[in-house]
Structure formats: C-alpha cells, structure tokens
Design a protein around this motif. Structure first.
Motif, mmCIF file in Angstrom:
data_model
loop_
_atom_site.group_PDB
_atom_site.id
_atom_site.type_symbol
_atom_site.label_atom_id
_atom_site.label_comp_id
_atom_site.label_asym_id
_atom_site.label_seq_id
_atom_site.Cartn_x
_atom_site.Cartn_y
_atom_site.Cartn_z
ATOM 1 N N LEU A 121 -4.741 -3.447 7.418
ATOM 2 C CA LEU A 121 -4.485 -2.637 6.236
ATOM 3 C C LEU A 121 -3.337 -1.672 6.506
ATOM 4 N N TYR A 146 -10.951 -6.595 -0.651
ATOM 5 C CA TYR A 146 -9.530 -6.237 -0.641
ATOM 6 C C TYR A 146 -8.650 -7.345 -1.218
ATOM 7 N N LEU A 151 -3.789 -4.310 1.488
ATOM 8 C CA LEU A 151 -4.120 -5.308 2.504
ATOM 9 C C LEU A 151 -2.826 -5.930 3.014
#
Length: 426
Positions: free
Chosen positions: A148, A113, A136
C-alpha cells in the motif's frame, strides 16, 4: 475478484524482499517495464505486540525509469524517483495460522482494497468528499503480500491511543465512519453479494480465537473492583452472575438481524487504525483529513458495533461516557445525511429505531470499554494476543498488571456504573 484462496506457508520470512521483487511490483503499478529499482531500505512499521495478524514494514524504494505517475514524494525527477510503501505479509507462525484461519485475513483485505475501496472512493469523490483509503500499489498472492502507499509520506500519522480523542476530534472521526457505513450500505444495495466473503468479525459465533478472553478478563475486572470499596460491592455481585453468560451475550451482538439496518463494519475501528493529517485550524475542524486502514476483520452487521467499538476504545475520559448520547446522535445524523446524499433507496431507520438497535447491543459497549480497551491502550505490560487468551499463571499475572494501572481503574470506575444504569447487567 477471484475467489481463489491463498495458502499461507509456515516459516515465510522477508528474504523475498529484494530489488527484483519491488521492481516487478512497480513495473506493474506504473505500467512500465522500464522501471528499475536502484535500492531500498526497510524498517518495521509496528512496535512489539502492536500487530498480531501481519508482519508490516515501511519500505523506501529508489528507482529509475520514466513513468506517468508521480512518486509519493511529489518528485517529477525522471532520473531517480522515490516511493514510500507499506508492505504487509500475513503472519505465518503456527498459532496465528490456526487462530485466524476462518478470518481469512489476507484474502479479505486484498478483496477490500481491490474491489470495494475504489467504489467507495468514487462515491465520495462524487459528493466532493476526500478519499477514505490508502492506494493499493500491488499484491503478491504467492507470498501473501500486499503493498500500500505509505500515508505517513503524505503527512498522515497515528495519534497516541492512550489520551483518546476530544469531543470535536471524535465528531470529525465519526463523520468519516458514518460516510464509510453509508457508502457500504449503498454498495450492498447495488450488489447484494458484494460482501459475501466478509463473514466473520471478532465475536462471530464461528470464531473461537477469543472465546476464553472474556471470562478470564472479567475475573480480573471483578478482582480489581473488589478493592474499590463498598460502593462497588453491588457491581461485583452483578458481574459475578454475568461471568457464565458473558461470551454468549457478547456474541449475540454480532448476530446478523435482517430487521435491523446493516452494513459493512470495520470491526477494529480504534485510534491506531486511523491515519490522520492534522491541521492548525479551528477546534471545529481539528483535522485536515482522516483515512481508515486495516480491514482484516470487516464483516456485515449493525453499524452500532463499530459505534460501540470506537466510542469505548478511543474517546478521552472527558467524553467517555458523559457525552456518549450527543456523539451517538451526531453519528446518526451524519449516517442519515450521507445515505440520502447517495440515494439509498431501502428503509432508513428512524432515530427511535436506531436507538433501540444501539441499546440492544449495550453489552458490547461494556466488553469493549471494560474488558478490551485497557488491554489495547496498555503501554507498560508486554502481552501478546496469544498470551491474553491463555488460562495460565503467566497470563493471569499480565492481565492483573494491565488492570492495576491508573488508566484502567479510572475506566472501570466510570464505565461500570454507566453500563449498569443502562440495565446491561440485569
């Protein structure tokens, strides 16, 4: 990204979840130390036995303080804002720590991420395609926590796994999988070391977590189809001969072959890992948008692994396996299209070459469809992953109950003859 490994602490609980924690994370996210958390509410984001590598919470936070970004609700209210978050904490029970140590789930997903997802999203944006991933929001390495955006707050949802996707829905998802594979291949061409830490998938040789599952489950499959009548007697004998080599043959499909087209596989690419925004459009465009979640198993190898995984786990009985050939051709066309659009310069496999690479891994299609999918879509028998890999009376009872279901039997009746015709058991 730093290569420092995060040590997960046994007995970690959600006691850390307080106003101060979220305040610190949101101040970093909004780049504004005036953000002040007023309150928050939390609930589990998964059902019992639905997730085995993380504790996942849905958290709604109310906060004050001006910011340059909107809240996830779209509110521009400068006094009180709200944001909905998904909070993932690495599982800390003793079995999980031992079983999943080599996967390095937390560090791998944080790296994805942080370093990979933004690059993929940028390539998609350049092509006019929608982003593939949730944003993220924050990371707390000391507590093995990742935060998230909650896609559900934007109208996305997970569609029921049991029914499976119809033909047009499957094509829509295959397009997104092809975009993901193409973008990862281009990133690897630009930086050969970008996926250096994405080493192991479910069946990689270095991983022993699931090694007993396949033979133990194959025993129950053999027992189940023995009751299907004389037409299945030939398959009973073939599967008995297969038992002693099922793990080795399945692992071979995960071996990296430098002569094949390789890219990053999601390796858990089934219905629960797609967040989908539905639409009221035509059947030709069944979904408004599709995003991928959960990158804990991601590793590099032939993308045919993801293809087998998805087709055998998440497609409806009306398509599985009757329309597999059409769907594989559709995926291939999408993969080639996006590789070319992204100016991939390495050799692109021809259709015969891709077909051969796909056919070579057909044993994984069988294991995915006949040994794993019934367990994944089971909704009546509570059985953890830990129990599924144990060789004891209680686990055997659970496996038998799962494979006795109408859905599992229907799957076995259709897929075993199909994979036999492909020479899978010879």
């Amino acid at each position: 990204m730093s290569s420092d490994k995060v040590e997960i602490v046994l007995g970690a609980e959600s006691k850390w979840m307080d106003n101060k924690f979220f305040e610190e994370q949101l101040q970093i996210y909004y780049k504004n130390n005036k953000v002040h958390v007023i309150n928050f509410s939390k609930e589990s984001a998964t059902g019992k036995c639905e997730n085995f590598s993380s504790d996942i919470y849905r958290v709604n936070v109310s906060f004050s303080g001006s910011s340059e970004k909107r809240s996830s609700s779209g509110s521009e209210d400068r006094d009180i804002s709200h944001i909905s978050l998904i909070v993932k904490q690495a599982a800390s029970d003793e079995w999980s720590l031992s079983a999943y140590e080599k996967f390095d789930f937390f560090n791998k997903e944080v790296e994805f991420y942080t370093d990979v997802a933004p690059k993929i999203n940028q390539k998609l944006s350049d092509l006019g395609e929608s982003e593939l991933f949730a944003e993220l929001i924050g990371v707390c390495k000391s507590k093995s926590i990742m935060i998230l955006e909650d896609l559900a707050a934007k109208g996305y949802r997970v569609l029921p796994a049991k029914e499976g996707f119809n033909f047009e829905e499957t094509k829509a998802i295959l397009k997104r999988i092809a975009i993901f594979h193409a973008a990862c291949a281009v990133l690897q061409e630009e930086n050969p070391d970008i996926f250096a830490n994405f080493k192991y998938g479910h069946l990689s040789r270095e991983i022993d977590t699931f090694k007993d599952y396949y033979a133990l489950t194959l025993d129950v499959v053999i027992e189940t189809i023995s009751g299907f009548g004389p037409d299945f007697a030939v398959y009973v004998e073939k599967l008995r001969r297969l038992r002693g080599e099922i793990l080795e043959r399945a692992r071979k499909t995960y071996d990296f072959n430098p002569d094949h087209f390789n890219t990053l596989n999601h390796d858990d690419v089934w219905s629960t890992n797609f967040m989908i925004k539905t639409s009221d459009g035509s059947p030709e465009k069944p979904f408004e948008n599709i995003k991928l979640i959960d990158f804990q198993f991601a590793f590099c190898a032939s993308p045919t692994i993801d293809l087998y995984y998805f087709l055998n786990s998440s497609v409806s009985h009306t398509c599985r396996p009757d329309r597999f050939d059409e769907l594989v051709k559709f995926y291939y066309a999408q993969l080639i299209y996006f590789l070319k659009k992204m100016n991939y310069k390495k050799q692109i496999p021809t259709w015969p070459q891709f077909q051969a690479q796909y056919h070579e891994r057909r044993i994984f299609g069988f294991t995915m469809g006949c040994l794993i999918q019934p367990f994944m879509t089971n909704s009546k028998v509570e059985m953890s992953v830990e129990d599924s890999v144990k060789d004891n009376a209680n686990s055997l009872k659970g496996r038998r109950a799962i494979f006795k279901s109408d859905n599992a039997c229907k799957t076995l009746r259709k897929l075993i003859p199909y994979y036999d015709q492909l020479g899978t058991f010879d």
